[in-house]
Structure formats: C-alpha cells, structure tokens
Enzyme design. Structure first.
Site, PDB file in Angstrom:
ATOM      1  N   TRP A 104       0.814  -1.220   0.000  1.00 49.85           N
ATOM      2  CA  TRP A 104       0.000   0.000   0.000  1.00 49.85           C
ATOM      3  C   TRP A 104       0.840   1.260   0.000  1.00 49.85           C
ATOM      4  O   TRP A 104       0.461   2.268  -0.608  1.00 49.85           O
ATOM      5  CB  TRP A 104      -0.989  -0.021   1.168  1.00 49.85           C
ATOM      6  CG  TRP A 104      -2.101  -0.983   0.886  1.00 49.85           C
ATOM      7  CD1 TRP A 104      -2.318  -2.192   1.475  1.00 49.85           C
ATOM      8  CD2 TRP A 104      -3.111  -0.832  -0.113  1.00 49.85           C
ATOM      9  NE1 TRP A 104      -3.407  -2.805   0.900  1.00 49.85           N
ATOM     10  CE2 TRP A 104      -3.918  -1.995  -0.069  1.00 49.85           C
ATOM     11  CE3 TRP A 104      -3.417   0.170  -1.033  1.00 49.85           C
ATOM     12  CZ2 TRP A 104      -5.012  -2.178  -0.914  1.00 49.85           C
ATOM     13  CZ3 TRP A 104      -4.513  -0.010  -1.881  1.00 49.85           C
ATOM     14  CH2 TRP A 104      -5.297  -1.170  -1.819  1.00 49.85           C
ATOM     15  N   ASP A 174      -0.886   7.172   6.729  1.00 47.25           N
ATOM     16  CA  ASP A 174      -2.059   6.374   6.385  1.00 47.25           C
ATOM     17  C   ASP A 174      -2.185   5.306   7.462  1.00 47.25           C
ATOM     18  O   ASP A 174      -1.393   4.362   7.513  1.00 47.25           O
ATOM     19  CB  ASP A 174      -1.871   5.748   5.000  1.00 47.25           C
ATOM     20  CG  ASP A 174      -3.028   4.837   4.590  1.00 47.25           C
ATOM     21  OD1 ASP A 174      -3.908   4.564   5.423  1.00 47.25           O
ATOM     22  OD2 ASP A 174      -3.036   4.387   3.424  1.00 47.25           O
ATOM     23  N   LYS A 198     -11.636  -1.422   8.106  1.00 45.71           N
ATOM     24  CA  LYS A 198     -10.760  -2.285   8.908  1.00 45.71           C
ATOM     25  C   LYS A 198     -11.250  -2.281  10.361  1.00 45.71           C
ATOM     26  O   LYS A 198     -11.780  -3.252  10.846  1.00 45.71           O
ATOM     27  CB  LYS A 198      -9.313  -1.805   8.849  1.00 45.71           C
ATOM     28  CG  LYS A 198      -8.782  -1.499   7.463  1.00 45.71           C
ATOM     29  CD  LYS A 198      -8.650  -2.725   6.589  1.00 45.71           C
ATOM     30  CE  LYS A 198      -7.989  -2.382   5.273  1.00 45.71           C
ATOM     31  NZ  LYS A 198      -7.912  -3.538   4.347  1.00 45.71           N
TER      32      LYS A 198
END
Length: 364
Positions: A104, A174, A198
């Site tokens: 990511w 992030d 999440k």
C-alpha cells in the site's frame, strides 16, 4: 452468526456484535426517527448530530488537540494518495518524501509521482518487505513538504512503532488498518487518515485528522472537491456524504469508548490476541513461515504460509469447516493472512489457533 464472529478478513473487517445488532435495527427504523438509516437525509438534524458525536468520540479517544480538524471524506485512501500531494506538495518546499514499506505504501508513492516530484526516503523492496526502518533515523530533507508512510502494511503484516517525537518535517500517516487500535500522540503528526473498512466500520468513509497549520499551504485553484479545506469548511457535508457508513463508524467509536473503555484497553486486548496467534505460529515454525521479521510483526495482520499452495488451500477449507472465514492472503503475496482488527475477539483467535494446531497434527 458464527462466521461474523470468526471473520479474519483483511477488509472489510469484522464489526462488533453489538454494533451489528444496532445497525440491523437501524436499517429497518432508527429509534430516534422511525425511518431507515438508509433513507435519512444528510441535511437532517439527526445526521448533523451523528457527525458531531462521531467527531467528539474520536477527539475523546485520542485526546486530540483542538487545532486538528476532523473530516469524514469519500474515495478511500486511494483518493487521498493523490489529494495529499495536490494540497501539500507546493513549490515553497522540497519534494515530499515517501517510505516504501509494502504494497500500500508503494501504491501511495506511485500515485504521488503522477502529481508532483517526490523522493523515496526508504525502500524495502530489496528485502521483500519483511522489515521496517526507524522513522526518526531516515535521511529526510529538512525542507521536504512532508514525510508520508503507511503505519501498518496489511498485505505483508508489518507495523511501525509510533514515533517517539515530533519529526522535523510534517509527518503524514495512512493509518487505515490500525487507527484507533492503540493510543497515539496525535500532535506528532501533520495529518492522519484512515478508511473505515478495517477497524471503523463499512467501506465508504475515510477519517482525516489535519493540523490546521497545514491548510495555509494549500494552493488556490484546486477543484473544490479535492481541496481539503472544502470538507472542513462544510463540516463533512459539502456533497452527499455516506450517511450509513458514518452512522456505523459513530457506533464503533461509541463501542470503543463505552464497552471497551478506551484505546489503552483496546491495545491490551490487541496485544493479547497477537501474542496468542504468533505464539501458535512460532510453535509450528517447522511447518509455517511468517512473512514479517519478528521485530516488525503487525498486531493487526499476520501473513504466513505453509510453504505449499496446496496446504494453504487445505487449511482454508479446514478452517471453514469450523466457521472461520477470510484467511486468504492478498493476491500480490498469496499464502494466508489472519487479520486481528479491533472487533475480532480473543475467543475467535483461540478458535483459529486450535484449528492451526489440529491441522498441523493431521497434515505436516
């Protein structure tokens, strides 16, 4: 109901049972309005109250200084990968710097390159993304626009320690997969963002905490929807927001505050879950390989493999017979992955560990 309790998916992740119960009721009719949450107006007094409570709960959980604005955005982290350099990588500063620590973060730095010049401060490609750097030891230009990193790499199962001091350049994180899983000193960050699917709720909403000092850097002329000041000025209601996702997020923050007892308590639970799972995996080290090197193992995601695709598939089937779902590894890495997000209980982890032990006796 059993599969909800034993959902180890990397995302969307498990939700607390009490939140699911309240959400089921709200889909039919909210007690406060008599209308379904799916049909509630984003301009209603009820929804404005939901926005207010969601923000209050996050501020309370994090003890967030007043100088930070909270916005509930759309587009997930993927949109912010481009929006952040559009807003903050101005010509007044050296290029922003990025930590490439996994799948990511590689996506975030690649997207930034489409927007502006940037620099890679650290790259874990050479070691196969099995370890992490110390953030405070990176050689970052003192006038860099910002340093960006992903705090928890869901694919590889890597998690950074929180910074011990405020960096010399603005730090942007992030935190999509470990936000509100542990206490943090938010004032060490210029911006924190996290999409919901999440630890926070269903997909559709992204939380952004932004130090208002950063807003002065934003250039004029950006499309309004991409200018981070827009949603702040309109209290996350510039265009139609994801009412349902924000409502569930508010319920999750209420659960963290009232049922769990705050982020320190949540961290203790998460540490116990991770210790139990990694203890089982390490006890099977002759049969199982954990992807991340030990010092950087994530409390949120454990990526591992039996080293044989057939055995990995067989374990997924073995676990499914016990109601355990979501163990498939990310398509970029393969293998297996168990995600231990906030709503995954210690009992669920015990069930997974028992399944691993039983499978090991039978097959390896």
């Amino acid at each position: 109901m059993k599969s909800n309790a034993l959902n180890f998916s990397g995302g969307p992740g498990a939700l607390p049972a009490t939140v699911l119960d309240e959400t089921r009721e709200a889909i039919v009719a909210l007690p406060a309005t008599g209308l379904s949450v799916l049909g509630m107006s984003h301009r209603s007094e009820w929804f404005l109250g939901i926005l207010d409570e969601a923000e209050r709960n996050i501020r309370e959980l994090l003890d967030l200084p007043a100088r930070y604005a909270i916005s509930f955005l759309q587009g997930g982290s993927s949109l912010l990968f481009a929006t952040i350099p559009m807003n903050f990588a101005t010509r007044a500063f050296a290029p922003p710097e990025y930590v490439n620590s996994g799948y990511w973060s590689m996506r975030s730095s690649a997207e930034a390159r489409r927007v502006c010049a940037s620099r890679i401060a650290w790259d874990g490609t050479r070691t196969g993304f099995r370890e992490l750097p110390m953030l405070d030891r990176l050689a970052v230009a003192p006038n860099a626009a910002y340093l960006h990193y992903v705090s928890n790499e869901t694919v590889e199962g890597l998690q950074f320690a929180l910074p011990e001091a405020k960096p010399a350049v603005p730090l942007i994180a992030d935190m999509s997969s470990d936000f509100l899983s542990r206490p943090l000193a938010a004032d060490r960050f210029a911006m924190i963002y996290a999409h919901a699917q999440k630890n926070l709720g269903p997909a559709g909403v992204t939380v952004a905490l932004i130090d208002r000092e950063m807003l002065a850097r934003i250039p004029d002329g950006l499309p309004r929807i991409l200018d981070l000041r827009t949603q702040i000025e309109h209290h996350s209601n510039y265009n139609t927001p994801p009412v349902f996702a924000i409502y569930v997020l508010m319920l999750v923050t209420r659960w963290l505050r009232d049922t769990i007892g705050g982020l320190a308590a949540m961290q203790r639970i998460n540490e116990a879950k991770a210790q139990r799972l990694y203890g089982t995996l390490d006890a099977m080290r002759d049969a199982i390989k954990v992807h991340a090197a030990s010092p950087w193992r994530s409390q949120m995601n454990a990526a591992f493999t039996f080293g044989d695709e057939r055995l990995d598939r067989a374990f997924i089937a073995h676990a499914a017979e016990r109601g355990i779902v979501g163990l498939e590894g990310h398509r970029s890495l393969g293998g297996l992955r168990a995600s231990l997000y906030n709503a995954v209980t210690l009992d669920a982890v015990e069930t997974l560990c028992d399944a691993l032990t039983d499978f090991g006796r039978q097959h390896v």
